[in-house]
Design a protein around this motif. Structure first.
Motif, PDB file in Angstrom:
ATOM      1  N   ALA A   1       0.843  -1.189   0.000  1.00 50.55           N
ATOM      2  CA  ALA A   1       0.000   0.000   0.000  1.00 50.55           C
ATOM      3  C   ALA A   1       0.877   1.237   0.000  1.00 50.55           C
ATOM      4  O   ALA A   1       1.952   1.245   0.584  1.00 50.55           O
ATOM      5  CB  ALA A   1      -0.906   0.001   1.237  1.00 50.55           C
ATOM      6  N   ASN A   2       0.408   2.267  -0.670  1.00 47.76           N
ATOM      7  CA  ASN A   2       1.135   3.533  -0.696  1.00 47.76           C
ATOM      8  C   ASN A   2       0.628   4.396   0.448  1.00 47.76           C
ATOM      9  O   ASN A   2      -0.410   5.045   0.347  1.00 47.76           O
ATOM     10  CB  ASN A   2       0.930   4.233  -2.040  1.00 47.76           C
ATOM     11  CG  ASN A   2       1.700   5.536  -2.119  1.00 47.76           C
ATOM     12  OD1 ASN A   2       2.525   5.825  -1.256  1.00 47.76           O
ATOM     13  ND2 ASN A   2       1.424   6.306  -3.149  1.00 47.76           N
ATOM     14  N   CYS A   3       1.340   4.391   1.546  1.00 44.53           N
ATOM     15  CA  CYS A   3       0.932   5.140   2.737  1.00 44.53           C
ATOM     16  C   CYS A   3       1.881   6.281   3.043  1.00 44.53           C
ATOM     17  O   CYS A   3       1.914   6.785   4.163  1.00 44.53           O
ATOM     18  CB  CYS A   3       0.856   4.210   3.940  1.00 44.53           C
ATOM     19  SG  CYS A   3      -0.239   2.792   3.686  1.00 44.53           S
ATOM     20  N   VAL A   4       2.691   6.682   2.069  1.00 41.66           N
ATOM     21  CA  VAL A   4       3.661   7.750   2.286  1.00 41.66           C
ATOM     22  C   VAL A   4       2.924   9.054   2.560  1.00 41.66           C
ATOM     23  O   VAL A   4       1.978   9.413   1.863  1.00 41.66           O
ATOM     24  CB  VAL A   4       4.583   7.898   1.061  1.00 41.66           C
ATOM     25  CG1 VAL A   4       5.527   9.084   1.244  1.00 41.66           C
ATOM     26  CG2 VAL A   4       5.374   6.625   0.853  1.00 41.66           C
ATOM     27  N   VAL A   5       3.343   9.746   3.600  1.00 38.69           N
ATOM     28  CA  VAL A   5       2.731  11.017   3.950  1.00 38.69           C
ATOM     29  C   VAL A   5       2.991  12.035   2.838  1.00 38.69           C
ATOM     30  O   VAL A   5       4.057  12.041   2.220  1.00 38.69           O
ATOM     31  CB  VAL A   5       3.308  11.521   5.287  1.00 38.69           C
ATOM     32  CG1 VAL A   5       2.708  12.867   5.665  1.00 38.69           C
ATOM     33  CG2 VAL A   5       3.060  10.495   6.381  1.00 38.69           C
TER      34      VAL A   5
ATOM     35  N   TRP B   1       9.310   7.882   0.721  1.00 40.52           N
ATOM     36  CA  TRP B   1       9.118   6.691   1.559  1.00 40.52           C
ATOM     37  C   TRP B   1      10.145   6.636   2.692  1.00 40.52           C
ATOM     38  O   TRP B   1       9.815   6.236   3.817  1.00 40.52           O
ATOM     39  CB  TRP B   1       9.213   5.416   0.713  1.00 40.52           C
ATOM     40  CG  TRP B   1      10.624   5.062   0.313  1.00 40.52           C
ATOM     41  CD1 TRP B   1      11.278   5.420  -0.829  1.00 40.52           C
ATOM     42  CD2 TRP B   1      11.562   4.313   1.086  1.00 40.52           C
ATOM     43  NE1 TRP B   1      12.557   4.933  -0.821  1.00 40.52           N
ATOM     44  CE2 TRP B   1      12.767   4.250   0.344  1.00 40.52           C
ATOM     45  CE3 TRP B   1      11.517   3.687   2.327  1.00 40.52           C
ATOM     46  CZ2 TRP B   1      13.906   3.590   0.802  1.00 40.52           C
ATOM     47  CZ3 TRP B   1      12.657   3.023   2.795  1.00 40.52           C
ATOM     48  CH2 TRP B   1      13.829   2.982   2.035  1.00 40.52           C
TER      49      TRP B   1
ATOM     50  N   ALA C   1       9.213   8.982   5.519  1.00 41.13           N
ATOM     51  CA  ALA C   1       8.095   8.396   6.267  1.00 41.13           C
ATOM     52  C   ALA C   1       8.571   7.240   7.140  1.00 41.13           C
ATOM     53  O   ALA C   1       8.123   7.073   8.278  1.00 41.13           O
ATOM     54  CB  ALA C   1       7.009   7.927   5.300  1.00 41.13           C
TER      55      ALA C   1
ATOM     56  N   ARG D   1       8.466   6.856  11.211  1.00 38.05           N
ATOM     57  CA  ARG D   1       7.870   5.678  11.836  1.00 38.05           C
ATOM     58  C   ARG D   1       8.805   5.084  12.884  1.00 38.05           C
ATOM     59  O   ARG D   1       8.385   4.681  13.972  1.00 38.05           O
ATOM     60  CB  ARG D   1       7.535   4.641  10.760  1.00 38.05           C
ATOM     61  CG  ARG D   1       6.779   3.420  11.266  1.00 38.05           C
ATOM     62  CD  ARG D   1       6.227   2.573  10.126  1.00 38.05           C
ATOM     63  NE  ARG D   1       7.265   2.132   9.208  1.00 38.05           N
ATOM     64  CZ  ARG D   1       7.348   2.530   7.931  1.00 38.05           C
ATOM     65  NH1 ARG D   1       6.470   3.383   7.436  1.00 38.05           N
ATOM     66  NH2 ARG D   1       8.313   2.075   7.144  1.00 38.05           N
TER      67      ARG D   1
ATOM     68  N   ASP E   1      -2.854  -2.862  11.633  1.00 33.70           N
ATOM     69  CA  ASP E   1      -3.129  -2.098  10.432  1.00 33.70           C
ATOM     70  C   ASP E   1      -1.791  -1.560   9.909  1.00 33.70           C
ATOM     71  O   ASP E   1      -0.831  -1.416  10.644  1.00 33.70           O
ATOM     72  CB  ASP E   1      -4.047  -0.930  10.744  1.00 33.70           C
ATOM     73  CG  ASP E   1      -5.458  -1.380  11.111  1.00 33.70           C
ATOM     74  OD1 ASP E   1      -5.774  -2.566  10.896  1.00 33.70           O
ATOM     75  OD2 ASP E   1      -6.225  -0.550  11.629  1.00 33.70           O
ATOM     76  N   GLY E   2      -1.741  -1.274   8.643  1.00 32.03           N
ATOM     77  CA  GLY E   2      -0.552  -0.649   8.095  1.00 32.03           C
ATOM     78  C   GLY E   2       0.544  -1.583   7.651  1.00 32.03           C
ATOM     79  O   GLY E   2       1.618  -1.127   7.252  1.00 32.03           O
TER      80      GLY E   2
ATOM     81  N   CYS F   1       1.712  -0.840   4.260  1.00 32.86           N
ATOM     82  CA  CYS F   1       2.614   0.303   4.115  1.00 32.86           C
ATOM     83  C   CYS F   1       4.061  -0.143   4.216  1.00 32.86           C
ATOM     84  O   CYS F   1       4.932   0.371   3.499  1.00 32.86           O
ATOM     85  CB  CYS F   1       2.310   1.339   5.193  1.00 32.86           C
ATOM     86  SG  CYS F   1       0.653   2.041   5.094  1.00 32.86           S
TER      87      CYS F   1
ATOM     88  N   GLY G   1       4.852  -1.727   0.905  1.00 31.45           N
ATOM     89  CA  GLY G   1       4.982  -0.721  -0.131  1.00 31.45           C
ATOM     90  C   GLY G   1       6.305   0.014  -0.061  1.00 31.45           C
ATOM     91  O   GLY G   1       6.954   0.270  -1.085  1.00 31.45           O
TER      92      GLY G   1
END
Length: 398
Positions: A26-30, A35, A38, A42, A381-382, A385, A388
């Motif tokens: 998944a593309n969860c980059v802010v 990446w 991010a 994290r 969850d996540g 990410c 990704g």
């Protein structure tokens, strides 16, 4: 190759058949961040249910280190014949573990005695490995890179020299350290990257630490009551008031090591081998063994300390994200959580040196289902990410 691989297949335990769907990236980059930035943030955070990630004082994380560490992690050129990388055993889409084999397979199909553990939340752990033979991510990488049955390099100096010859690493090391490849810099980069593989905020976390009563179903709540009460699991898989790693990071003899040794010495007549999803053949075990390397007994922590009291002891694993990291136990001998629960419900394999906390539990079928529901609620969850971010660039295979 055939001799080593055959025995790995013989202990497959139908792991593929039991495995869940692979984790989709998944593309969860802010927004406005790459990446790596991010990932850096994290690794500096404390997601719900987890404490802040501990970073060594001499290896503070930076974006440049993380970018370099990711590249090192996926680079097959760092094995003796350019076929194996760290990610070959710790597959991002499989929870940074490996579902296909109960025990890992290295260069040229050489068998490893143990299951490849997940690297999710590995930054919280010390010591490392099932037997605790290393204490830090900065030095852990040396063992798999030089082990003949893993990446098979003749020495770690060989790897350092190789990286010094690869032009695509020149700027990456300069950006991260202002200097070229060295033993300590390789370890620092790999450690920085692996400490970004953080995943909390599971349904359990939102219920227990976040106060969201709707986050956890009644069956999982019952399972948690069993986990901390009748079943006694929390004695080793510990949790606190504000966070939970679900491991005491200590070594215990649960009876499982002796069970596997007994099975090794008294093999079955046939063994199931899955050759495709849903296609299983029962092969004559003597035939499998005839083309296999003999598997040595695994005495666990004893191999590190040579203290007789450490025979058959293994480090308590964390329980987070179990749903996406089968098979289970130090050698992948159980393919489902139900099998794990049944083993502990029976009281392990009782013997005089077994940890006294391992005892028959007397769980009924409903209680076992509830306990499994709780364990499944530890899935974060996540995770997509993390996958990704890991797959932002193709691996270096040339």
């Amino acid at each position: 190759m055939i001799r080593a691989l055959a025995l790995s297949l013989s202990v497959l335990a139908l792991a593929v058949q039991a495995a869940p769907e692979q984790i989709a990236p998944a593309n969860c980059v802010v927004a406005e961040q790459g990446w790596a930035e991010a990932a850096l943030q994290r690794s500096l955070s404390a997601p719900l249910g987890l404490p802040p990630v501990p970073h060594p004082a001499d290896n503070p994380p930076t974006r440049a280190k993380i970018e370099l560490g990711r590249k090192l992690f996926f680079d097959r050129r760092l094995s003796i014949n350019k076929t194996m990388s760290c990610a070959m055993c710790h597959v991002p889409e499989q929870g940074f573990a490996n579902w296909e084999l109960a025990t890992a397979v290295g260069v040229e199909g050489r068998s490893v005695n143990r299951n490849a553990p997940t690297l999710i939340n590995v930054g919280y752990l010390s010591p490392l490995f099932h037997d605790g033979r290393d204490v830090a991510l900065e030095t852990q990488f040396v063992s798999p890179m030089t082990a003949r049955n893993e990446m098979a390099n003749p020495s770690i100096g060989h790897v350092v020299a190789l990286l010094g010859r690869l032009p695509d690493y020149r700027d990456l090391f300069a950006d991260a350290f202002g200097a070229g490849p060295s033993l300590d810099r390789i370890g620092q980069a790999l450690g920085a990257y692996q400490r970004t593989l953080v995943a909390g905020d599971s349904p359990f976390d939102r219920w227990y630490f976040g106060g969201d009563e709707a986050a956890l179903g009644a069956d999982a709540q019952q399972g948690f009551a069993l986990f901390t009460g009748k079943a006694g699991c929390a004695g080793c898989h510990t949790l606190g008031d504000r966070d939970a790693l679900f491991t005491d990071q200590l070594f215990h003899d649960t009876g499982y090591g002796r069970l596997r040794a007994a099975q090794r010495d008294n093999p079955p007549e046939t063994v199931p081998v899955q050759v495709a999803p849903g296609v299983v053949h029962n092969l004559d075990f003597a035939r499998v063994l005839s083309v296999s390397a003999r598997r040595d007994p695994d005495l666990g922590r004893y191999a590190v300390t040579e203290d007789p009291a450490d025979r058959w002891t293994f480090r308590t694993p964390g329980l987070r994200n179990l749903a996406v990291t089968p098979p289970y136990m130090h050698d992948g001998g159980f393919s489902t959580l139900a099998q794990v629960i049944d083993f502990y419900d029976r009281g392990g394999r009782p013997h005089p040196a077994q940890d006294p906390a391992i005892r028959p539990l007397g769980l009924d079928a409903g209680e076992k289902r509830a306990l499994e529901a709780f364990l499944l609620s530890l899935t974060s969850d996540g995770l997509g990410c993390l996958v990704g971010a890991a797959r932002t660039q193709p691996p270096d295979n040339h």
